[in-house]
Design a protein around this motif. Structure first.
Motif, PDB file in Angstrom:
ATOM      1  N   PRO A   1      16.380  40.780  29.668  1.00  0.00           N
ATOM      2  CA  PRO A   1      16.854  40.517  28.306  1.00  0.00           C
ATOM      3  C   PRO A   1      18.380  40.524  28.179  1.00  0.00           C
ATOM      4  CG  PRO A   1      15.726  42.642  28.460  1.00  0.00           C
ATOM      5  CD  PRO A   1      15.456  41.920  29.717  1.00  0.00           C
ATOM      6  N   PHE A   2      19.065  41.364  28.935  1.00  0.00           N
ATOM      7  CA  PHE A   2      20.526  41.413  28.803  1.00  0.00           C
ATOM      8  C   PHE A   2      21.194  40.276  29.571  1.00  0.00           C
ATOM      9  CE2 PHE A   2      18.893  45.631  27.995  1.00  0.00           C
ATOM     10  CZ  PHE A   2      19.435  45.875  26.734  1.00  0.00           C
ATOM     11  N   GLU A   3      20.582  39.839  30.654  1.00  0.00           N
ATOM     12  CA  GLU A   3      21.055  38.621  31.313  1.00  0.00           C
ATOM     13  C   GLU A   3      20.900  37.434  30.369  1.00  0.00           C
ATOM     14  OE1 GLU A   3      20.136  39.539  36.024  1.00  0.00           O
ATOM     15  OE2 GLU A   3      18.504  38.852  34.739  1.00  0.00           O
ATOM     16  N   LEU A   4      19.816  37.455  29.571  1.00  0.00           N
ATOM     17  CA  LEU A   4      19.595  36.363  28.618  1.00  0.00           C
ATOM     18  C   LEU A   4      20.591  36.441  27.461  1.00  0.00           C
ATOM     19  CD1 LEU A   4      17.869  33.907  28.269  1.00  0.00           C
ATOM     20  CD2 LEU A   4      16.174  35.300  27.084  1.00  0.00           C
ATOM     21  N   TRP A   5      20.911  37.658  26.994  1.00  0.00           N
ATOM     22  CA  TRP A   5      21.969  37.809  25.991  1.00  0.00           C
ATOM     23  C   TRP A   5      23.236  37.100  26.486  1.00  0.00           C
ATOM     24  CZ3 TRP A   5      22.681  39.490  21.099  1.00  0.00           C
ATOM     25  CH2 TRP A   5      21.741  40.343  20.502  1.00  0.00           C
ATOM     26  N   ASP A   6      23.603  37.371  27.755  1.00  0.00           N
ATOM     27  CA  ASP A   6      24.819  36.773  28.317  1.00  0.00           C
ATOM     28  C   ASP A   6      24.706  35.260  28.420  1.00  0.00           C
ATOM     29  OD1 ASP A   6      25.896  39.267  28.538  1.00  0.00           O
ATOM     30  OD2 ASP A   6      25.906  39.344  30.724  1.00  0.00           O
TER      31      ASP A   6
ATOM     32  N   GLY B   1      25.018  33.667  25.175  1.00  0.00           N
ATOM     33  CA  GLY B   1      26.279  34.013  24.513  1.00  0.00           C
ATOM     34  C   GLY B   1      26.105  35.234  23.641  1.00  0.00           C
ATOM     35  N   LEU B   2      26.794  36.321  23.971  1.00  0.00           N
ATOM     36  CA  LEU B   2      26.644  37.560  23.225  1.00  0.00           C
ATOM     37  C   LEU B   2      27.092  37.370  21.769  1.00  0.00           C
ATOM     38  CD1 LEU B   2      25.839  40.550  23.883  1.00  0.00           C
ATOM     39  CD2 LEU B   2      28.284  41.030  23.963  1.00  0.00           C
ATOM     40  N   ALA B   3      28.307  36.862  21.604  1.00  0.00           N
ATOM     41  CA  ALA B   3      28.835  36.677  20.245  1.00  0.00           C
ATOM     42  C   ALA B   3      28.069  35.593  19.500  1.00  0.00           C
ATOM     43  CB  ALA B   3      30.314  36.324  20.314  1.00  0.00           C
TER      44      ALA B   3
ATOM     45  N   SER C   1      30.310  40.205  27.328  1.00  0.00           N
ATOM     46  CA  SER C   1      29.037  40.084  28.031  1.00  0.00           C
ATOM     47  C   SER C   1      28.619  41.443  28.587  1.00  0.00           C
ATOM     48  CB  SER C   1      29.158  39.082  29.188  1.00  0.00           C
ATOM     49  OG  SER C   1      30.132  39.536  30.123  1.00  0.00           O
ATOM     50  N   PHE C   2      27.338  41.550  28.919  1.00  0.00           N
ATOM     51  CA  PHE C   2      26.852  42.776  29.551  1.00  0.00           C
ATOM     52  C   PHE C   2      27.249  42.835  31.026  1.00  0.00           C
ATOM     53  CE2 PHE C   2      24.043  42.708  25.867  1.00  0.00           C
ATOM     54  CZ  PHE C   2      24.035  44.049  25.508  1.00  0.00           C
ATOM     55  N   TYR C   3      27.468  41.673  31.636  1.00  0.00           N
ATOM     56  CA  TYR C   3      27.831  41.615  33.058  1.00  0.00           C
ATOM     57  C   TYR C   3      29.098  40.785  33.228  1.00  0.00           C
ATOM     58  CZ  TYR C   3      22.964  43.075  33.735  1.00  0.00           C
ATOM     59  OH  TYR C   3      21.763  43.751  33.684  1.00  0.00           O
TER      60      TYR C   3
END
Length: 780
Positions: A384-389, A392-394, A421-423
């Motif tokens: 899920p956090f790779e997908l956030w990145d 686009g987080l913002a 980003s998370f990464y």
């Protein structure tokens, strides 16, 4: 490293027995304890299980069944005791009382629970036992599922926890993630929530099961089993139990409500439709009048089963055309205001992203642990956090706000600090965001990534279908990257170029890649097109090119090590056989399968089989090679594929120096080390112009007699027999006396001639077409 000389598993049910099997796979003797007679029954189930829980059938001998009531004292001799009894707290506590009584210094004890609190399980145990207690949650089936969640109790000694984590990663090949002692830990917490919001959104948008399946599988970067097939595999009663465990153990009433049992699932369970284990759930298999299996899908309105329907929508078509998981999801999001399926997808995606972010810090310390758990435990392409990145987080946060939805607090805090980003990737190194800043992901010396090496500018050359990459210690890796890693002209050209480069400048060569499969064979589409057009000279050139490339590999005066993984078929096997050593991944499915498309191996596979049979005969001091050749003949003629890397031995493809690497991440490191070892020992350049002693027409007659018997018995078709006859002639060297020494080139010529003649057969071309169209063989 903590060493496990003897292990015990208490509980011989589906999970307990399968955990014992995987310990046996790793070479660990294991005591399997249960109530009287149950352990022996558990072993019998393991023998019949498909797919097999063992890398090799003989490994079952490493498990000894026993009676818990009579043999609990034997626990004191074990270094690791795993409790795997039913998910009921009182039952687990009673077993842990026995374990506590047998505990001795150095023993580590763990519970295979999918979500119960380890603090509650061990509450009645002594202090020493509690310090060495934890959860080791294996995902089912343990051999095939990579994830292992490890959860400490409040008093677990940190060094004990780390010792188990290292052991499970290094010896069992697991992807180990540390979770917190919260309901359902990480993967089941997020995965169950994702299932629930999918069911809820399906109801809101009045979607059919077929429509939900069409969008919640690969289009979202999830397995083909999508939602309802996954639920059937898990078991609908098990799913309700997991939902209940969260609902009854979380403090937030809104979260508890989100885990309410779906009415449709409750109805199915009440009817005894539990999924695959009961024969029907959301799906049911029926036989047609012709005896073929037909899968039907549930109609929730009538609770009957109906034929599956085709699904189409502009959003689905747009997503299918997009590249990569993020691209497909982005295509769906762009149409979410115009297409109800896309609207449904947006709700599911955003709900899962937000819930995952809200649980950050509660169920795991870092985004990386949650991402790894979902990829290893639920086979998601991206966490899920790779997908956030990727989205686009913002940008994702802005979309939520535009529709009046809340941005999760951890994401809002990141945006306030201008974290994008998370990464982060810098010069091939990876960093993850945690507690207000980015932290370096420590690299392990034994883990080599081709992707990281590329990012660091270590590509020696890149070509159509393959690249040569420096992996350190003056060793390079030839990486296939054609579609499905199928071997075509580009890869063959790259092989010859790599041979020249390695001979001039490097210690040796590794053949490996990080694709879904090592290699599914040669480019069948190209071959069929040439055959249908009668381009026999072109096919002849293709085969000569293949053969010359494989001979160049074998003649390279530097060590060559092949490191195949997963599907390694046909031409993929032929690319491995010239290597000095093969290091199989534990999950390697290896076989010369050309007969399945009406052909025989012609890239040097038959030559290699004949040579291997002779070598095995000489090692065993046999007078002739008929026995090992017969085994290889059967494997090739029947297109057998190994069920693991170890199982390649059963089919006859194993050489004395070959080995299995159980931990996937170390495959390249082990292969590089093998190259260096071979080079340091004083690598002997392969002899040019070698000959092979063959069985000749006498051995061919023996092989053909077996083929004739199978044909008369109706086990094979006339075309099968024709193919097998040509294979027998090639493997035995043609029309020559037994014991003749024939040149390698003559065997290659026989391969090529037989292959060409079979290409012209209409029945062979029909087999090729069926394989390309369906992925399944045609027996005509």
């Amino acid at each position: 490293m903590w060493n496990v000389r003897q292990a015990a598993v208490i509980g011989a049910g589906v999970m307990g027995a399968a955990i014992a099997a995987h310990l046996a796979n790793a070479g660990i003797p294991c005591l399997l304890l249960d109530l009287e007679g149950q352990a022996a029954k558990g072993l019998e189930r393991l023998k019949r299980a498909k797919p097999s829980p063992f890398y090799e059938a003989a490994f079952i001998g490493r498990i000894r069944p026993g009676d818990l009531e009579r043999e609990d004292a034997a626990l004191a001799a074990c270094d690791w005791v795993i409790e795997a009894v039913p998910e009921q707290l009182e039952i687990k506590r009673s077993v842990w009382a026995r374990i506590d009584a047998a505990w001795r210094p150095g023993m580590i004890v763990s519970s295979n629970t999918s979500g119960l609190s380890i603090d509650e399980i061990v509450s009645g145990c002594g202090e020493d036992c509690r310090k060495h207690a934890m959860v080791t949650h294996f995902f089912n089936p343990p051999r095939y599922m990579k994830l292992l969640e490890i959860v400490p109790c409040r008093e677990t000694d940190r060094s004990a926890l780390e010792a188990v984590a290292v052991f499970c990663r290094e010896r069992l090949g697991k992807g180990v993630v540390e979770a917190k002692d919260t309901p359902n830990f990480i993967a089941n917490r997020i995965g169950t929530y994702a299932m629930l919001v999918t069911l809820q959104a399906m109801e809101r948008h009045a979607l059919t099961l077929d429509e939900v399946e069409a969008v919640t599988g690969p289009l979202l970067g999830r397995p083909k089993s999508a939602t309802f097939r996954t639920l059937d595999l898990v078991g609908l009663d098990t799913f309700l139990h997991v939902c209940r465990n969260v609902r009854e153990n979380v403090a937030d009433p809104l979260e508890a409500a989100a885990f309410a049992a779906p009415a449709l699932v409750e109805r199915l369970v009440a009817l005894g439709r539990l999924g695959e284990k009961s024969g029907e759930g959301f799906y049911r298999k029926n036989e047609t009048e012709k005896g073929k299996e037909r899968i039907q899908v549930l109609d929730p309105a009538s609770m009957t089963y109906v034929p599956r329907g085709r699904v189409s929508s502009p959003a689905l078509e747009a997503a299918k055309r997009a590249r990569g998981t993020a691209g497909k999801i982005q295509a769906l999001l762009e149409l979410a205001d115009q297409d109800r399926i896309a609207t449904f997808a947006r709700e599911v995606i955003e709900s899962v992203l937000c819930y995952s972010a809200e649980k950050l810090g509660e169920i795991a310390d870092t985004a990386m642990e949650i991402d790894q758990a979902m990829k290893w435990g639920f086979n998601w392409e991206e966490g899920p956090f790779e997908l956030w990145d990727a989205l686009g987080l913002a940008e994702t946060a802005a979309r939520l706000e535009e529709r009046g939805l809340s941005v999760p607090a951890p994401v809002a805090a990141m945006l306030e600090k201008n974290a994008s980003s998370f990464y982060l990737k810098k010069a091939g190194s990876l960093f993850y965001y945690s507690q207000g800043h980015y932290k370096y992901v420590e690299e392990r010396r034994e883990e080599i990534s081709l992707g990281v090496q590329r990012d660091r500018g270590k590509t020696v050359f890149g070509a159509d279908g393959a690249s040569l990459i420096d992996i350190g210690d003056d060793v390079v890796c030839l990486e296939f990257h054609s579609p499905h890693n199928a071997i075509g002209p580009g890869i063959l050209s790259a092989i010859r170029r790599a041979v020249e480069e390695v001979e001039r400048n490097w210690r040796g060569l590794v053949l490996a890649n990080e694709g879904r499969n090592f290699c599914v064979g040669a480019n069948l589409m190209l071959l069929l097109m040439e055959a249908e057009n009668g381009e026999w000279e072109e096919i002849d050139l293709i085969i000569r090119d293949f053969q010359s490339s494989m001979r160049a590999l074998r003649a390279l005066p530097r060590p060559v090590v092949a490191a195949p993984h997963r599907m390694t078929l046909g031409g993929g096997v032929e690319a491995c056989l010239p290597a000095d050593r093969i290091l199989f991944a534990a999950e390697t499915y290896f076989g010369l399968v050309e007969t399945g498309v009406g052909l025989i191996p012609a890239g040097g596979g038959c030559l290699a089989a004949a040579a291997m049979a002779r070598e095995r005969a000489e090692e065993a001091a046999m007078e002739d090679a008929t026995a090992p050749l017969t085994r290889l003949f059967e494997s090739i003629a029947m297109a057998k594929v190994s069920e693991s890397g170890h199982d390649a031995r059963r089919l006859g493809y194993w050489r004395g120096s070959d080995a299995v690497v159980i931990r996937e991440e170390t495959r390249l490191y082990e292969a590089r080390s093998a190259v260096v070892e071979l080079e340091r020992r004083g690598y002997a350049v392969p002899e040019a112009g070698r000959t092979v002693v063959v069985g000749g027409r006498e051995t061919a007659a023996v092989l053909k007699l077996a083929v004739s018997s199978m044909r008369r018995g109706g086990y094979i078709s006339e075309h099968d027999a024709r193919i097998a006859g040509k294979l027998a002639d090639v493997l035995t060297g043609g029309d020559v006396p037994a014991g003749s020494a024939v040149s390698e080139q003559s065997l290659l010529d026989l391969e090529r001639e037989a292959f060409l003649s079979l290409c012209g057969e209409p029945l062979t071309q029909a087999r090729m077409r069926r394989m390309l169209a369906t992925g399944k063989p045609l027996r005509n």
